[in-house]
Enzyme design. Structure first.
Site, PDB file in Angstrom:
ATOM      1  N   CYS A 143       3.588  -5.811  16.344  1.00  0.00           N
ATOM      2  CA  CYS A 143       2.901  -4.861  17.232  1.00  0.00           C
ATOM      3  C   CYS A 143       1.427  -5.267  17.381  1.00  0.00           C
ATOM      4  CB  CYS A 143       3.007  -3.435  16.707  1.00  0.00           C
ATOM      5  SG  CYS A 143       4.704  -2.829  16.679  1.00  0.00           S
ATOM      6  N   CYS A 185      -1.447  -3.395  15.291  1.00  0.00           N
ATOM      7  CA  CYS A 185      -1.174  -3.075  13.887  1.00  0.00           C
ATOM      8  C   CYS A 185      -1.664  -4.174  12.949  1.00  0.00           C
ATOM      9  CB  CYS A 185       0.333  -2.866  13.715  1.00  0.00           C
ATOM     10  SG  CYS A 185       0.820  -2.474  12.031  1.00  0.00           S
ATOM     11  N   CYS A 194       3.017   8.260   1.785  1.00  0.00           N
ATOM     12  CA  CYS A 194       3.387   7.322   2.846  1.00  0.00           C
ATOM     13  C   CYS A 194       3.687   5.989   2.174  1.00  0.00           C
ATOM     14  CB  CYS A 194       2.236   7.184   3.840  1.00  0.00           C
ATOM     15  SG  CYS A 194       2.504   5.925   5.095  1.00  0.00           S
ATOM     16  N   CYS A 242      -2.276   1.871   8.097  1.00  0.00           N
ATOM     17  CA  CYS A 242      -1.703   0.769   8.841  1.00  0.00           C
ATOM     18  C   CYS A 242      -1.998  -0.601   8.237  1.00  0.00           C
ATOM     19  CB  CYS A 242      -2.196   0.813  10.278  1.00  0.00           C
ATOM     20  SG  CYS A 242      -2.165   2.458  10.974  1.00  0.00           S
ATOM     21  N   CYS A 280       5.232  -7.628   7.841  1.00  0.00           N
ATOM     22  CA  CYS A 280       6.166  -7.116   8.853  1.00  0.00           C
ATOM     23  C   CYS A 280       6.353  -8.181   9.905  1.00  0.00           C
ATOM     24  CB  CYS A 280       5.567  -5.852   9.490  1.00  0.00           C
ATOM     25  SG  CYS A 280       6.646  -5.045  10.699  1.00  0.00           S
ATOM     26  N   GLU A 301       0.812  -1.216   0.000  1.00  0.00           N
ATOM     27  CA  GLU A 301       0.000   0.000   0.000  1.00  0.00           C
ATOM     28  C   GLU A 301       0.844   1.263   0.000  1.00  0.00           C
ATOM     29  OE1 GLU A 301      -2.507  -0.046   3.461  1.00  0.00           O
ATOM     30  OE2 GLU A 301      -2.895  -2.175   3.207  1.00  0.00           O
TER      31      GLU A 301
HETATM   32  N1  SAH Z   1       7.519  -0.139  11.421  1.00  0.00           N
HETATM   33  C1  SAH Z   1       7.585   1.289  11.530  1.00  0.00           C
HETATM   34  C2  SAH Z   1       6.818   2.037  10.466  1.00  0.00           C
HETATM   35  C3  SAH Z   1       5.467   1.548  10.039  1.00  0.00           C
HETATM   36  S1  SAH Z   1       4.064   1.816  11.022  1.00  0.00           S
HETATM   37  C4  SAH Z   1       7.173   1.736  12.902  1.00  0.00           C
HETATM   38  O1  SAH Z   1       6.820   0.899  13.706  1.00  0.00           O
HETATM   39  O2  SAH Z   1       7.287   2.913  13.185  1.00  0.00           O
HETATM   40  C5  SAH Z   1       3.746   3.548  11.001  1.00  0.00           C
HETATM   41  C6  SAH Z   1       3.113   4.021  12.310  1.00  0.00           C
HETATM   42  O3  SAH Z   1       1.753   3.585  12.427  1.00  0.00           O
HETATM   43  C7  SAH Z   1       3.837   3.501  13.550  1.00  0.00           C
HETATM   44  O4  SAH Z   1       3.963   4.546  14.473  1.00  0.00           O
HETATM   45  C8  SAH Z   1       2.876   2.449  14.029  1.00  0.00           C
HETATM   46  O5  SAH Z   1       3.089   2.130  15.382  1.00  0.00           O
HETATM   47  C9  SAH Z   1       1.548   3.096  13.733  1.00  0.00           C
HETATM   48  N2  SAH Z   1       0.391   2.210  13.785  1.00  0.00           N
HETATM   49  C10 SAH Z   1       0.287   0.910  13.465  1.00  0.00           C
HETATM   50  N3  SAH Z   1      -0.968   0.459  13.655  1.00  0.00           N
HETATM   51  C11 SAH Z   1      -1.676   1.500  14.102  1.00  0.00           C
HETATM   52  C12 SAH Z   1      -3.053   1.688  14.472  1.00  0.00           C
HETATM   53  N4  SAH Z   1      -3.932   0.675  14.423  1.00  0.00           N
HETATM   54  N5  SAH Z   1      -3.427   2.918  14.850  1.00  0.00           N
HETATM   55  C13 SAH Z   1      -2.551   3.950  14.898  1.00  0.00           C
HETATM   56  N6  SAH Z   1      -1.262   3.849  14.576  1.00  0.00           N
HETATM   57  C14 SAH Z   1      -0.826   2.635  14.178  1.00  0.00           C
END
Ligand code: SAH
Length: 344
Positions: free
Chosen positions: A115, A118, A104, A332, A111, A91
């Protein structure tokens, strides 16, 4: 498999040409075509025919295809799902702000960071993207949308510091004045905190902004949300952030997704303020985006206000990120995930 010419820089293409028995200047010509978005050797009309067929035998060159394109009715945010050469999909989101258009980009298919909130990590890591594939997310998003891109955030699918060399080459290519010429000061790289790579990044001496996805200031909460915290720890992360700031003079930004009842209490706000002051970081609060498969909800606006008040009273520089494209699954990894589910 044939080699990927679009991931090479100009000097490397020149050397390839010499070793294929052609003059060096042919390399520069090819590089210029590539930087202008040509993805078919036959369109490189100033090259002799025999060279074009040699190139076709030696190298692969592929333009990503639009699998899906959604335009937000609310704010014009565009979300692309691109099909890559091997059938995988990633994406890219184009957002319009007063100061220009931001893209973006994803840097991996899936990944492996896991997390808990995510969507991108649900199916694990499939593979890392090549520099050329990340570059083409920017290039073709600009071309298809007709919106000139002035800013890039590496905040799509994947962990940039887990694909370090390819991301560094992508930055070199996208920054090149002969190509898209996007200044490093207009680029942000976001990481979940792969601290072993911070020194390597600092050593590159780029002018980009490092964003650290903090999401919790204490080990108990952070390790629960982010497996990357286990074995590293918040204090180690803070030391590495401070060192990065000292080495580069570039202020770090903490990303903090507000999750109802999980990381949005007064305890978290106070400790976050302490951490931010120690590092000299700016805090960027994001209301959590709801992901169907995940048990978390965004914080209420009352909790957010109280949280912000603590940070501000401590003198921390804090902003709340505007939500864009919420009607087009524009966050995300949610679009790729949706297509995966439809195909399943
Ligand atoms: N792997 C990297 C970059 C990709 S994610 C990182 O972890 O920073 C980009 C951002 O979106 C990160 O800050 C991540 O924690 C956030 N993110 C992921 N899922 C999310 C969600 N459901 N709501 C809000 N932010 C989210």
């Amino acid at each position: 498999m044939k080699r990927d010419i679009l991931s090479l820089n100009c000097g490397e293409i020149e050397r390839e040409l010499l070793s294929l028995g052609y003059p060096k200047y042919r390399g520069r010509q090819i590089y210029d075509w590539l930087m202008h978005g040509v993805r078919d050797f036959d369109e490189m009309t100033n090259l002799p025919k025999d060279l074009r067929s040699t190139l076709k035998n030696e190298f692969r060159l592929y333009a990503p295809k639009v699998l899906s394109k959604q335009v937000s009715q609310l704010d014009g945010t565009i979300k692309y799902l691109w099909e890559l050469y091997d059938g995988n999909a990633v994406e890219t989101v184009v957002m319009s702000y007063k100061h220009g258009n931001t893209v973006c980009v994803s840097c991996q298919v899936g990944c492996r960071q896991g997390c808990a909130f995510c969507a991108s990590t649900i199916g694990g890591l499939v593979r890392s993207l090549e520099p050329s594939e990340i570059l083409d997310e920017v290039f073709f998003s600009q071309q298809d949308s007709g919106k000139p891109i002035s800013n890039i955030v590496l905040m799509g699918i994947g962990e940039p510091l887990d694909n370090f060399d390819n991301v560094m080459r992508f930055l070199e290519l996208v920054n090149d004045p002969a190509g898209m010429n996007i200044g490093m000061r207009h680029i942000s790289l976001s990481t979940c905190g792969i601290t072993e790579r911070f020194e390597d990044l600092a050593a590159k001496d780029l002018q980009l902004t490092l964003s650290v996805s903090l999401h919790a200031p204490d080990d108990e909460t952070r390790s629960r949300l982010m497996p990357a915290n286990r074995g590293r720890g918040v204090e180690e992360l803070m030391r590495c952030c401070k060192k990065y700031y000292e080495q580069t003079g570039r202020r770090i930004s903490f990303e903090y997704a507000m999750i109802d009842g999980v990381n949005d209490t007064q305890f978290h706000a106070k400790l976050l303020a302490e951490r931010a002051k120690y590092v000299g970081a700016h805090v960027n609060l994001i209301p959590l985006n709801y992901v169907e498969e995940r048990p978390f909800k965004p914080s209420t606006s009352g909790h957010m206000k109280a949280f912000i008040k603590v940070l501000e009273s401590e003198g921390v520089n804090v902003t709340v990120r505007r939500r864009l494209g919420s009607d087009v699954d524009a966050s995300c990894g949610q679009l790729r995930r949706k297509i995966q589910k439809q195909n399943a």
